[in-house]
Design a protein around this motif. Sequence first.
Motif, PDB file in Angstrom:
ATOM      1  N   THR A  99     -17.360   5.843  13.668  1.00 36.58           N
ATOM      2  CA  THR A  99     -16.492   6.626  15.071  1.00 36.58           C
ATOM      3  C   THR A  99     -15.266   6.138  14.908  1.00 36.58           C
ATOM      4  O   THR A  99     -13.920   6.287  14.640  1.00 36.58           O
ATOM      5  CB  THR A  99     -17.153   7.417  15.446  1.00 36.58           C
ATOM      6  OG1 THR A  99     -18.139   8.467  15.027  1.00 36.58           O
ATOM      7  CG2 THR A  99     -15.785   8.975  15.827  1.00 36.58           C
ATOM      8  N   ARG A 100     -15.548   4.706  16.043  1.00 36.43           N
ATOM      9  CA  ARG A 100     -14.463   4.242  17.011  1.00 36.43           C
ATOM     10  C   ARG A 100     -13.861   3.447  15.881  1.00 36.43           C
ATOM     11  O   ARG A 100     -12.612   3.022  16.357  1.00 36.43           O
ATOM     12  CB  ARG A 100     -15.375   3.051  17.453  1.00 36.43           C
ATOM     13  CG  ARG A 100     -16.386   2.379  17.045  1.00 36.43           C
ATOM     14  CD  ARG A 100     -16.469   1.429  18.106  1.00 36.43           C
ATOM     15  NE  ARG A 100     -17.485   1.059  17.928  1.00 36.43           N
ATOM     16  CZ  ARG A 100     -17.790  -0.716  17.360  1.00 36.43           C
ATOM     17  NH1 ARG A 100     -16.299  -1.556  17.256  1.00 36.43           N
ATOM     18  NH2 ARG A 100     -18.452  -1.527  16.292  1.00 36.43           N
ATOM     19  N   MET A 101     -13.546   3.373  14.902  1.00 32.76           N
ATOM     20  CA  MET A 101     -13.162   2.702  13.477  1.00 32.76           C
ATOM     21  C   MET A 101     -12.353   3.260  12.565  1.00 32.76           C
ATOM     22  O   MET A 101     -12.280   2.391  11.958  1.00 32.76           O
ATOM     23  CB  MET A 101     -13.558   0.907  13.463  1.00 32.76           C
ATOM     24  CG  MET A 101     -14.705   0.439  13.513  1.00 32.76           C
ATOM     25  SD  MET A 101     -15.048  -0.845  12.065  1.00 32.76           S
ATOM     26  CE  MET A 101     -14.246  -1.300  11.375  1.00 32.76           C
ATOM     27  N   ARG A 102     -12.538   4.217  12.580  1.00 29.60           N
ATOM     28  CA  ARG A 102     -12.754   4.951  11.399  1.00 29.60           C
ATOM     29  C   ARG A 102     -11.064   5.489  10.799  1.00 29.60           C
ATOM     30  O   ARG A 102     -10.717   4.808  10.270  1.00 29.60           O
ATOM     31  CB  ARG A 102     -12.909   6.672  11.842  1.00 29.60           C
ATOM     32  CG  ARG A 102     -12.947   7.218  10.007  1.00 29.60           C
ATOM     33  CD  ARG A 102     -14.029   8.653  10.847  1.00 29.60           C
ATOM     34  NE  ARG A 102     -15.103   8.304  10.445  1.00 29.60           N
ATOM     35  CZ  ARG A 102     -16.165   9.493  11.090  1.00 29.60           C
ATOM     36  NH1 ARG A 102     -15.959  10.357  11.521  1.00 29.60           N
ATOM     37  NH2 ARG A 102     -17.312   9.227  11.289  1.00 29.60           N
ATOM     38  N   GLY A 103     -10.254   5.578  11.295  1.00 29.84           N
ATOM     39  CA  GLY A 103      -8.679   5.233  11.168  1.00 29.84           C
ATOM     40  C   GLY A 103      -8.179   3.775  11.122  1.00 29.84           C
ATOM     41  O   GLY A 103      -7.912   3.960   9.998  1.00 29.84           O
ATOM     42  N   PHE A 104      -9.448   2.411  11.700  1.00 29.32           N
ATOM     43  CA  PHE A 104      -7.939   1.265  10.944  1.00 29.32           C
ATOM     44  C   PHE A 104      -9.067   0.791  10.226  1.00 29.32           C
ATOM     45  O   PHE A 104      -8.547   1.218   8.507  1.00 29.32           O
ATOM     46  CB  PHE A 104      -9.041   0.807  12.027  1.00 29.32           C
ATOM     47  CG  PHE A 104      -8.846  -1.124  11.717  1.00 29.32           C
ATOM     48  CD1 PHE A 104      -6.823  -1.066  11.891  1.00 29.32           C
ATOM     49  CD2 PHE A 104      -9.230  -1.863  10.866  1.00 29.32           C
ATOM     50  CE1 PHE A 104      -7.151  -2.830  11.359  1.00 29.32           C
ATOM     51  CE2 PHE A 104      -9.629  -3.167  10.937  1.00 29.32           C
ATOM     52  CZ  PHE A 104      -8.437  -3.853  10.941  1.00 29.32           C
ATOM     53  N   GLY A 105     -10.234   1.813   9.553  1.00 32.18           N
ATOM     54  CA  GLY A 105     -11.342   1.442   8.322  1.00 32.18           C
ATOM     55  C   GLY A 105     -10.399   2.218   7.046  1.00 32.18           C
ATOM     56  O   GLY A 105      -9.780   2.145   5.956  1.00 32.18           O
ATOM     57  N   MET A 106      -9.793   3.514   7.262  1.00 31.48           N
ATOM     58  CA  MET A 106      -9.790   4.461   6.427  1.00 31.48           C
ATOM     59  C   MET A 106      -8.010   3.414   5.926  1.00 31.48           C
ATOM     60  O   MET A 106      -7.543   3.784   4.969  1.00 31.48           O
ATOM     61  CB  MET A 106      -9.193   5.533   6.640  1.00 31.48           C
ATOM     62  CG  MET A 106     -10.304   6.757   6.776  1.00 31.48           C
ATOM     63  SD  MET A 106     -11.467   6.508   4.970  1.00 31.48           S
ATOM     64  CE  MET A 106     -10.143   7.722   4.163  1.00 31.48           C
ATOM     65  N   GLY A 107      -7.065   3.528   6.839  1.00 36.64           N
ATOM     66  CA  GLY A 107      -6.096   2.350   6.557  1.00 36.64           C
ATOM     67  C   GLY A 107      -6.137   1.572   5.949  1.00 36.64           C
ATOM     68  O   GLY A 107      -4.915   1.482   5.516  1.00 36.64           O
ATOM     69  N   VAL A 108      -6.943   0.331   6.180  1.00 35.82           N
ATOM     70  CA  VAL A 108      -7.051  -0.717   5.741  1.00 35.82           C
ATOM     71  C   VAL A 108      -7.933  -0.742   4.337  1.00 35.82           C
ATOM     72  O   VAL A 108      -6.832  -1.432   3.433  1.00 35.82           O
ATOM     73  CB  VAL A 108      -8.514  -2.109   6.193  1.00 35.82           C
ATOM     74  CG1 VAL A 108      -8.899  -2.626   5.312  1.00 35.82           C
ATOM     75  CG2 VAL A 108      -8.204  -2.417   6.970  1.00 35.82           C
ATOM     76  N   CYS A 109      -8.188   0.190   4.104  1.00 34.05           N
ATOM     77  CA  CYS A 109      -8.874   1.054   2.602  1.00 34.05           C
ATOM     78  C   CYS A 109      -7.216   1.417   1.967  1.00 34.05           C
ATOM     79  O   CYS A 109      -7.288   0.945   0.481  1.00 34.05           O
ATOM     80  CB  CYS A 109      -9.485   1.913   2.460  1.00 34.05           C
ATOM     81  SG  CYS A 109     -10.907   1.787   2.382  1.00 34.05           S
ATOM     82  N   GLY A 110      -6.557   2.252   2.358  1.00 39.09           N
ATOM     83  CA  GLY A 110      -5.411   2.721   1.623  1.00 39.09           C
ATOM     84  C   GLY A 110      -4.457   1.746   0.970  1.00 39.09           C
ATOM     85  O   GLY A 110      -3.423   1.517   0.175  1.00 39.09           O
ATOM     86  N   VAL A 111      -4.422   0.294   2.174  1.00 36.11           N
ATOM     87  CA  VAL A 111      -3.479  -0.798   2.454  1.00 36.11           C
ATOM     88  C   VAL A 111      -3.611  -1.432   0.951  1.00 36.11           C
ATOM     89  O   VAL A 111      -2.979  -1.684  -0.236  1.00 36.11           O
ATOM     90  CB  VAL A 111      -3.424  -1.098   3.689  1.00 36.11           C
ATOM     91  CG1 VAL A 111      -3.049  -2.537   3.268  1.00 36.11           C
ATOM     92  CG2 VAL A 111      -2.390  -0.582   4.620  1.00 36.11           C
ATOM     93  N   VAL A 112      -5.154  -1.278   0.970  1.00 34.90           N
ATOM     94  CA  VAL A 112      -5.753  -2.126   0.145  1.00 34.90           C
ATOM     95  C   VAL A 112      -5.366  -1.290  -1.740  1.00 34.90           C
ATOM     96  O   VAL A 112      -5.303  -2.132  -2.810  1.00 34.90           O
ATOM     97  CB  VAL A 112      -7.283  -3.016   0.055  1.00 34.90           C
ATOM     98  CG1 VAL A 112      -8.018  -2.688  -1.339  1.00 34.90           C
ATOM     99  CG2 VAL A 112      -7.582  -3.621   1.296  1.00 34.90           C
ATOM    100  N   LEU A 113      -5.714  -0.411  -1.711  1.00 37.18           N
ATOM    101  CA  LEU A 113      -5.788   0.077  -2.996  1.00 37.18           C
ATOM    102  C   LEU A 113      -4.314   0.341  -3.329  1.00 37.18           C
ATOM    103  O   LEU A 113      -4.071  -0.058  -4.320  1.00 37.18           O
ATOM    104  CB  LEU A 113      -5.957   1.989  -2.181  1.00 37.18           C
ATOM    105  CG  LEU A 113      -5.562   3.026  -3.789  1.00 37.18           C
ATOM    106  CD1 LEU A 113      -6.166   3.027  -4.576  1.00 37.18           C
ATOM    107  CD2 LEU A 113      -5.318   4.163  -3.038  1.00 37.18           C
ATOM    108  N   TRP A 114      -3.366   0.080  -2.693  1.00 37.58           N
ATOM    109  CA  TRP A 114      -1.547   0.457  -2.478  1.00 37.58           C
ATOM    110  C   TRP A 114      -1.987  -1.071  -3.275  1.00 37.58           C
ATOM    111  O   TRP A 114      -1.186  -1.255  -4.207  1.00 37.58           O
ATOM    112  CB  TRP A 114      -0.750   1.363  -1.267  1.00 37.58           C
ATOM    113  CG  TRP A 114      -0.591   2.378  -1.591  1.00 37.58           C
ATOM    114  CD1 TRP A 114      -1.759   3.304  -0.962  1.00 37.58           C
ATOM    115  CD2 TRP A 114       0.174   2.993  -2.344  1.00 37.58           C
ATOM    116  NE1 TRP A 114      -0.828   4.298  -1.356  1.00 37.58           N
ATOM    117  CE2 TRP A 114      -0.216   3.891  -1.516  1.00 37.58           C
ATOM    118  CE3 TRP A 114       0.817   2.502  -3.300  1.00 37.58           C
ATOM    119  CZ2 TRP A 114       0.108   5.497  -2.981  1.00 37.58           C
ATOM    120  CZ3 TRP A 114       1.648   3.823  -4.136  1.00 37.58           C
ATOM    121  CH2 TRP A 114       1.658   5.058  -3.694  1.00 37.58           C
TER     122      TRP A 114
END
Length: 121
Positions: free
Chosen positions: A33-48
């Motif tokens: 929970t404490r790093m969910r936003g950061f983790g999802m952001g990293v996933c999005g950037v890597v995907l793009w």
Amino acid sequence: MTKTSASSAPGSSTSPAAPTAGGGDPPPAIFPTRMRGFGMGVCGVVLWMVNFAIGLTFPVLVDAVGISAAFFVFAVLGVAAITFVGLRVPETRGRSLEALQGELRARYGKPVDHPAPSLAS
């Protein structure tokens, strides 16, 4: 004339975390929970970034080696990725985040032998 409901539309699902046909984002529950936003952001950037790399290299590769060889190169990369996931990524089904975190720390983590330095003197 018959009506179709939204639930019977192709690609629809009753589960909000179900993956989409185009891949989509991973479910956010794979991150603490404490790093969910950061983790999802990293996933999005890597995907793009990966999408950009494929879009940039595919036409050049087709011109250089032909369409069949280009698809073969990406097929080999896909098999390598599946092999990596099968060998190195732990199974997460039915396990809590805490259990996974403990296993990953035991496997890859470095023990901390000393306390963090203090700014107060």
